[in-house]
Scaffold this active site. Structure first.
Site, PDB file in Angstrom:
ATOM      1  CG  HIS A 130      -1.802   1.178   1.332  1.00 28.64           C
ATOM      2  ND1 HIS A 130      -3.088   1.193   0.851  1.00 28.64           N
ATOM      3  CD2 HIS A 130      -1.587   2.423   1.846  1.00 28.64           C
ATOM      4  CE1 HIS A 130      -3.633   2.377   1.053  1.00 28.64           C
ATOM      5  NE2 HIS A 130      -2.749   3.149   1.674  1.00 28.64           N
ATOM      6  CD  GLU A 131       1.637   3.642   3.630  1.00 32.08           C
ATOM      7  OE1 GLU A 131       1.934   4.697   3.018  1.00 32.08           O
ATOM      8  OE2 GLU A 131       0.575   3.516   4.273  1.00 32.08           O
ATOM      9  CG  HIS A 157       0.531   6.193  -0.700  1.00 33.48           C
ATOM     10  ND1 HIS A 157      -0.535   6.704  -1.400  1.00 33.48           N
ATOM     11  CD2 HIS A 157      -0.004   5.588   0.403  1.00 33.48           C
ATOM     12  CE1 HIS A 157      -1.670   6.420  -0.768  1.00 33.48           C
ATOM     13  NE2 HIS A 157      -1.370   5.740   0.324  1.00 33.48           N
TER      14      HIS A 157
END
Length: 420
Positions: free
Chosen positions: A18-19, A22
């Site tokens: 998920h990170e 980003h």
């Protein structure tokens, strides 16, 4: 111990990817990412690569990517402050020493008069209090503050989050949940390639050792033509027919090796909620192919996504109680149960959690990625961004409410799994 390891690996992988979404899209947009963190709280492990510090933190409650400009800069230079300057080969400042200047005897010490470390990139000051000559120094695009022995890279405005286009900023935020959906698809794809994928054909899959099917003489690969004279066109037809007749003898007509056989099978009864259904101890048939695995990856991801969104809709409309929600404690307990079934089911559980994480983060709630995307939508409509202080306040309140919800959900989990 195995459950603890499985939980850490699964939860860590979901947060990591998920990170990573980003991070990758922020860097592609030219945004300076100061830190990539798994977990919150005190640092357990950290290392620096290029301009980003990668950390693992104590509390496994999520993660974050700290992008330049999203929060106020931690170090600020004010007029009258005495700092030390170091220069690169082009004569531009590449280090600004904030404190402990005696450890940098080669640095040029000045009393700051004015500075702009975002747009024009300069600093002016006097070399000593008696000096009347104001000097101006150009700041290198790649320059650092040095404070307490640690270097913090200065972020010019063109490297900050706010300087990027609306599309670039939105993509940097949306990429986190997107990566969770991609991860789920990849997991389903790997499962399909390694173990095969379920197909909806009226064929006997793997048989359990002590089920009615194997006791009656059915074999893996048997194609079911009819049950009690009713044509079976799919696996769904077979399951529904068997479930309707617990403890009742059924006449199966199957095709095996080009020949037709008649086999009598009596389904055993099984209690599911308030209903009793019939089972014969056979799994759904599976196939293996690359294209089929790819298709199955998309279908599984879509199906679970649809089911989770439907469940959230029922929660909002009051059809589901908040007591049915699970947090980290509930996920751990469920992981323990799934892990006992084997790596195949554990992998599917990880994919389901990844989809769930992606959907929850896209909810239009403050402090979540979806809440930030709502502010971008407002900016697109009104033609200018919402005041940063007001947006920050909304996210802060939202984060506090989410933490309160987390406490409530965790207490529900403790009561459900450990106090009953």
């Amino acid at each position: 111990m195995n459950t603890i390891i499985a939980f850490i690996v699964i939860f860590g992988a979901l947060v990591f990817f998920h990170e990573l979404g980003h991070l990758v899209f922020a860097k592609r947009a030219g945004i300076m990412c100061r830190e990539f963190a798994i977990g919150f709280g005190p640092k357990i492990l950290s290392f620096r690569k290029n301009e980003t510090v990668y950390t693992i933190r104590l509390l496994p409650l999520g993660g974050f990517v700290r992008m330049a400009g999203e929060d106020p800069e931690m170090i600020e230079i004010k007029p009258g402050q005495v700092v030390g300057l170091k220069f690169d080969q082009d004569g531009k400042v590449n280090r600004i020493i904030i404190n402990n200047k005696d450890q940098h005897p080669d640095a040029k010490s000045i009393e700051v008069e004015q500075s702009d470390l975002e747009h024009q990139m300069f600093i002016t000051g006097y070399e000593s209090m008696m000096d009347e000559q104001l000097e101006r120094f150009e700041i290198s695009e790649e320059s650092y503050f040095v404070m307490d022995g640690e270097e913090v890279q200065i972020a010019p405005y063109n490297r900050q989050f706010a300087s990027k286009t609306l599309g670039q900023r939105a993509m940097a935020i949306f990429a986190g949940p997107l990566m969770n959906f991609i991860l789920a698809f990849v997991i389903f794809l790997v499962i399909g390639l390694a173990a095969g994928y379920s197909i909806d054909k009226p064929i006997m899959g793997e048989l359990t050792k002590d089920g009615s099917a194997i006791k009656s003489g059915l074999q893996t690969g048997d194609k079911v033509q009819t049950i009690d004279g009713s044509a079976m066109k799919s696996w769904t037809d077979v399951v529904k027919t068997i479930q309707k007749h617990p403890e009742e003898e059924l006449s199966f007509k199957v095709e095996r090796d080009g020949k037709t056989k008649d086999i009598s099978v009596t389904p055993e009864s099984k209690k599911v909620g308030n209903e009793t259904i019939g089972i014969i101890g056979v799994y759904q048939p599976v196939e293996k192919s690359v294209l089929g695995a790819v298709k199955n990856g998309f279908v599984e991801t879509y199906t679970f996504t649809k089911e989770i969104i439907t469940g959230l809709g029922k929660l909002i409309t009051g059809q589901f109680s908040i007591k049915m929600l699970s947090g980290p404690v509930g996920i751990y307990a469920s992981t323990d149960q799934v892990a006992q079934s084997g790596i195949y089911y554990l992998a599917k559980w990880a994919a389901l959690l990844s989809i769930n994480l992606g959907i929850v983060n896209l909810l239009p709630l403050p402090a979540l990625d979806g809440g930030r995307l709502v502010f971008f939508l407002v900016e697109a409509v009104r033609g200018k961004p919402v005041d940063r202080q007001k947006e920050g306040l909304v996210h802060f309140i939202g984060f506090a409410l989410l933490m309160l919800l987390m406490l409530v959900v965790t207490w529900n989990d403790i009561q459900r799994f450990f106090l009953q």
